[in-house]
Design a protein around this motif. Structure first.
Motif, mmCIF file in Angstrom:
data_model
loop_
_atom_site.group_PDB
_atom_site.id
_atom_site.type_symbol
_atom_site.label_atom_id
_atom_site.label_comp_id
_atom_site.label_asym_id
_atom_site.label_seq_id
_atom_site.Cartn_x
_atom_site.Cartn_y
_atom_site.Cartn_z
ATOM 1 N N GLY A 44 37.794 39.914 48.923
ATOM 2 C CA GLY A 44 37.640 38.868 47.914
ATOM 3 C C GLY A 44 37.342 37.525 48.541
ATOM 4 O O GLY A 44 36.590 36.717 47.984
ATOM 5 N N GLU A 45 37.909 37.295 49.711
ATOM 6 C CA GLU A 45 37.648 36.043 50.421
ATOM 7 C C GLU A 45 36.173 35.923 50.798
ATOM 8 O O GLU A 45 35.563 34.851 50.676
ATOM 9 C CB GLU A 45 38.511 35.970 51.686
ATOM 10 C CG GLU A 45 39.982 35.683 51.432
ATOM 11 C CD GLU A 45 40.744 36.896 50.904
ATOM 12 O OE1 GLU A 45 40.185 38.026 50.952
ATOM 13 O OE2 GLU A 45 41.885 36.722 50.437
ATOM 14 N N VAL A 53 33.451 29.507 46.328
ATOM 15 C CA VAL A 53 34.698 29.391 45.570
ATOM 16 C C VAL A 53 35.791 30.105 46.353
ATOM 17 O O VAL A 53 35.528 30.815 47.320
ATOM 18 C CB VAL A 53 34.573 29.992 44.154
ATOM 19 C CG1 VAL A 53 33.492 29.286 43.356
ATOM 20 C CG2 VAL A 53 34.305 31.498 44.222
ATOM 21 N N SER A 54 37.023 29.933 45.920
ATOM 22 C CA SER A 54 38.142 30.580 46.593
ATOM 23 C C SER A 54 38.293 32.023 46.110
ATOM 24 O O SER A 54 37.775 32.410 45.057
ATOM 25 C CB SER A 54 39.435 29.823 46.301
ATOM 26 O OG SER A 54 39.758 29.925 44.916
ATOM 27 N N TRP A 59 39.414 36.330 41.702
ATOM 28 C CA TRP A 59 40.370 37.186 40.979
ATOM 29 C C TRP A 59 40.665 36.647 39.589
ATOM 30 O O TRP A 59 41.138 37.388 38.732
ATOM 31 C CB TRP A 59 41.658 37.334 41.775
ATOM 32 C CG TRP A 59 41.463 37.851 43.162
ATOM 33 C CD1 TRP A 59 42.055 37.409 44.301
ATOM 34 C CD2 TRP A 59 40.603 38.926 43.578
ATOM 35 N NE1 TRP A 59 41.631 38.107 45.397
ATOM 36 C CE2 TRP A 59 40.728 39.051 44.979
ATOM 37 C CE3 TRP A 59 39.724 39.767 42.904
ATOM 38 C CZ2 TRP A 59 40.024 40.002 45.706
ATOM 39 C CZ3 TRP A 59 39.010 40.712 43.638
ATOM 40 C CH2 TRP A 59 39.167 40.837 45.004
ATOM 41 N N ARG A 60 40.397 35.373 39.374
ATOM 42 C CA ARG A 60 40.572 34.830 38.018
ATOM 43 C C ARG A 60 39.523 35.412 37.071
ATOM 44 O O ARG A 60 39.776 35.598 35.881
ATOM 45 C CB ARG A 60 40.460 33.305 38.053
ATOM 46 C CG ARG A 60 40.792 32.624 36.709
ATOM 47 C CD ARG A 60 40.629 31.126 36.808
ATOM 48 N NE ARG A 60 41.456 30.574 37.874
ATOM 49 C CZ ARG A 60 41.047 29.690 38.770
ATOM 50 N NH1 ARG A 60 39.784 29.275 38.756
ATOM 51 N NH2 ARG A 60 41.864 29.230 39.684
ATOM 52 N N TYR A 61 38.353 35.717 37.616
ATOM 53 C CA TYR A 61 37.265 36.248 36.795
ATOM 54 C C TYR A 61 37.233 37.778 36.765
ATOM 55 O O TYR A 61 36.765 38.371 35.782
ATOM 56 C CB TYR A 61 35.919 35.732 37.304
ATOM 57 C CG TYR A 61 35.624 34.305 36.919
ATOM 58 C CD1 TYR A 61 35.023 34.000 35.703
ATOM 59 C CD2 TYR A 61 35.968 33.251 37.769
ATOM 60 C CE1 TYR A 61 34.762 32.688 35.350
ATOM 61 C CE2 TYR A 61 35.703 31.936 37.421
ATOM 62 C CZ TYR A 61 35.105 31.661 36.202
ATOM 63 O OH TYR A 61 34.850 30.356 35.844
ATOM 64 N N LYS A 65 37.602 43.938 43.301
ATOM 65 C CA LYS A 65 36.308 43.611 43.914
ATOM 66 C C LYS A 65 35.198 44.481 43.334
ATOM 67 O O LYS A 65 34.060 44.026 43.171
ATOM 68 C CB LYS A 65 36.372 43.736 45.430
ATOM 69 C CG LYS A 65 36.725 45.108 45.961
ATOM 70 C CD LYS A 65 36.841 45.074 47.483
ATOM 71 C CE LYS A 65 37.265 46.407 48.065
ATOM 72 N NZ LYS A 65 37.426 46.349 49.539
ATOM 73 N N GLU A 66 35.498 45.745 42.983
ATOM 74 C CA GLU A 66 34.477 46.601 42.386
ATOM 75 C C GLU A 66 34.024 46.070 41.028
ATOM 76 O O GLU A 66 32.838 46.143 40.690
ATOM 77 C CB GLU A 66 35.007 48.029 42.234
ATOM 78 C CG GLU A 66 35.197 48.786 43.525
ATOM 79 C CD GLU A 66 36.559 48.549 44.160
ATOM 80 O OE1 GLU A 66 36.873 49.196 45.167
ATOM 81 O OE2 GLU A 66 37.318 47.694 43.628
ATOM 82 N N SER A 67 34.947 45.524 40.253
ATOM 83 C CA SER A 67 34.593 45.024 38.919
ATOM 84 C C SER A 67 33.742 43.762 38.980
ATOM 85 O O SER A 67 33.166 43.347 37.964
ATOM 86 C CB SER A 67 35.855 44.765 38.091
ATOM 87 O OG SER A 67 36.622 43.704 38.641
ATOM 88 N N CYS A 68 33.623 43.154 40.152
ATOM 89 C CA CYS A 68 32.799 41.946 40.290
ATOM 90 C C CYS A 68 31.341 42.211 39.913
ATOM 91 O O CYS A 68 30.618 41.295 39.519
ATOM 92 C CB CYS A 68 32.860 41.405 41.718
ATOM 93 S SG CYS A 68 34.432 40.645 42.179
ATOM 94 N N VAL A 69 30.883 43.456 40.060
ATOM 95 C CA VAL A 69 29.472 43.763 39.810
ATOM 96 C C VAL A 69 29.190 44.002 38.325
ATOM 97 O O VAL A 69 28.033 44.206 37.941
ATOM 98 C CB VAL A 69 29.025 45.001 40.612
ATOM 99 C CG1 VAL A 69 29.273 44.795 42.094
ATOM 100 C CG2 VAL A 69 29.740 46.260 40.130
#
Length: 213
Positions: A44-45, A53-54, A59-61, A65-69
């Motif tokens: 995530g970093e 961004v941090s 993780w706020r969004y 990490k898989e759901s980021c896509v």
């Protein structure tokens, strides 16, 4: 009064449009990292650093990490549903792509498509990404069912548009996967690749068209 004024100072809240932009930026960074170094090696970093961004913001969004896509997978659902709603009775289902391209000329050739193709190929070996990919289609299906119900003047809970949406949804997913896995990112000419994807999707819709009348 002074205390109230102090309470209103600080950074203004983000608009919904800006939040959507940040989600998309995170999605693009995540897929680039997944493709170049793998999902397991990506943190995530690193995703946050690529966007500026941090990790906490990432993780706020997104919960993982898989759901980021997810924004890349879900792009276009509303446009497809709108075109289904306007699909004329008696016309070939594959003509929906004429409407899609008229409504959004970047639907196939947009900047996200190359990334999505690489991402779909990763879903073959990454269970976490596969889960996000399939969940996106699960969530798209009710939107397609509502559009088909409105088109036919049927109640939203009618079984027919529900089954039709499932067929349509499966055809789209199968076509994208077939294209992504078959080409393996080897098509050098982008225009040729885009045309091949459209042909593949048209062929898949033609297969199920008899059940969507």
């Amino acid at each position: 009064m002074a205390a109230a004024a102090r309470g209103r100072t600080g950074r203004p809240p983000l608009t919904d449009e800006r939040k959507a932009e940040i989600r998309l930026e995170i999605a693009r960074a995540a897929v680039d990292l997944f493709v170049t170094q793998g999902v397991a090696a990506t943190t995530g970093e690193q995703i946050g650093e690529a966007v500026g961004v941090s990790a906490r913001t990432v993780w706020r969004y997104f919960p993982s990490k898989e759901s980021c896509v997810r924004p890349l997978f879900s792009a276009g659902i509303d446009v497809i549903a709108a075109c289904l709603r306007e699909w004329r009775p008696g016309r070939p289902l594959e003509e929906i792509f004429d409407r899609l391209l008229a409504a959004d000329p970047t639907f196939v050739a947009g900047p996200e498509r190359a990334s999505v193709g690489s991402l779909v190929r990763l879903t073959r070996t990454e269970p976490g990404l596969r889960a996000v990919w399939l969940q996106t289609y699960d969530e798209a299906e009710p939107a397609f069912a509502r559009a088909l119900a409105e088109r036919a003047g049927l109640p939203a809970d009618d079984l027919r548009p529900t089954v039709q949406a499932a067929m349509f949804n499966a055809a789209l997913r199968s076509a994208v996967e077939h294209f992504a896995w078959r080409t393996g990112g080897t098509v050098a000419d982008r225009a040729e690749s885009e045309a091949d994807l459209v042909r593949t999707m048209r062929s898949a819709l033609a297969v199920v068209a008899e059940g969507l009348t």
